[in-house]
Design an enzyme around this catalytic site. Sequence first.
Site, PDB file in Angstrom:
ATOM      1  N   PRO A 189     108.690  20.768  71.302  1.00 12.74           N
ATOM      2  CA  PRO A 189     108.082  19.801  71.979  1.00 12.74           C
ATOM      3  C   PRO A 189     107.670  19.857  73.475  1.00 12.74           C
ATOM      4  CG  PRO A 189     110.351  18.649  71.268  1.00 12.74           C
ATOM      5  CD  PRO A 189     110.056  20.274  71.074  1.00 12.74           C
ATOM      6  N   GLU A 190     106.331  19.727  73.557  1.00 18.06           N
ATOM      7  CA  GLU A 190     105.825  20.187  74.898  1.00 18.06           C
ATOM      8  C   GLU A 190     106.225  19.126  76.044  1.00 18.06           C
ATOM      9  OE1 GLU A 190     102.383  22.326  75.264  1.00 18.06           O
ATOM     10  OE2 GLU A 190     102.309  22.975  73.166  1.00 18.06           O
TER      11      GLU A 190
ATOM     12  N   LYS B 159     110.407  20.275  80.485  1.00 13.71           N
ATOM     13  CA  LYS B 159     110.993  20.112  79.028  1.00 13.71           C
ATOM     14  C   LYS B 159     112.567  19.304  79.196  1.00 13.71           C
ATOM     15  CE  LYS B 159     108.081  23.425  76.996  1.00 13.71           C
ATOM     16  NZ  LYS B 159     107.776  24.384  76.255  1.00 13.71           N
TER      17      LYS B 159
ATOM     18  N   ARG C 218     104.670  34.973  70.639  1.00 13.78           N
ATOM     19  CA  ARG C 218     104.354  33.803  70.338  1.00 13.78           C
ATOM     20  C   ARG C 218     102.768  33.854  70.209  1.00 13.78           C
ATOM     21  NH1 ARG C 218     107.461  28.540  72.721  1.00 13.78           N
ATOM     22  NH2 ARG C 218     106.759  27.867  70.553  1.00 13.78           N
TER      23      ARG C 218
END
Length: 281
Positions: free
Chosen positions: A2-3, A52, A270
């Site tokens: 989740p951002e 986060k 990534r």
Amino acid sequence: MPEGHMIHVDARRFDEAMGDRVVHTDSPQGRFADGAAALDGRTLRDTEAFGKNLFLRFSGDSPQYLHVHLGLIGGWTWWDADHQQLSGRPVVNADSSNVRLRLRTGRGDAERSAELRGAITCTLVDEEGMDRAVAKLGPDPLRDDADPGLAWAKVRKSKKPIGGLLLDQAVTAGAGLIWRAEVPFLAGVDPHRPGVDVTEDEFTTMWSEMARVMSEAVERGGKEITTDPADRPETDGHVSRDDAFYVFRRDGAPCLRCGTEIRVAEMGTRKVWWCPTCQPR
Ligand SMILES: [Zn+2]
């Protein structure tokens, strides 16, 4: 993962559903049994998101803060009194044996519960512990008290690519793969460009665009959209995943602005996506 804007959505949900209410807590999985027992029956006083990281402050003796970081696979699931899922990723097996922490408030039809699964951090901390965790983070564009100058001071001295710097939570707190790809597009900067070669104007644009797209996503309850209505097909208001982004997961497709094929590459293990025409090196 989740951002950061999703953590602000979570903070809002806690505030709306449980703020200033007595909360009952338990740990069906057992891994947070002591913490859950310590929180049970306290009142939720305050919710805060930093990047986060979610902090819930409860009444009572120190430690008052529950610190949660969802990591790669963690998530909150919300339920109503009839155990109908209100939000969060659909839980196929609603078995609670893997629930680290469950919080409940309200009675009868008004009962709401939130279940935490898979988080990398779920711990009680005192105020100093919270300050220590926050001190490791760069400014969060969604916070009113964020100082973008702190992020710029790191970016302008770094030889690392801006697409990697945006993902580094010590530089800016909150961005994940979507924002680290979309924000450089919105500013017209190749994500491979080293921080030292980013101008202050470009950084300022990235910061303000990041704040804008993230806060718009919070207002939508989390849904990320960066495309301008003029750049996507006309619909009845619903924006599909395919039309929501300029570059994120669009490799091989034509750029919505110039038609150039969107590219993808590995950056720091990534992926990152960009338009070689709209985003000069
Ligand atoms: Zn383009």
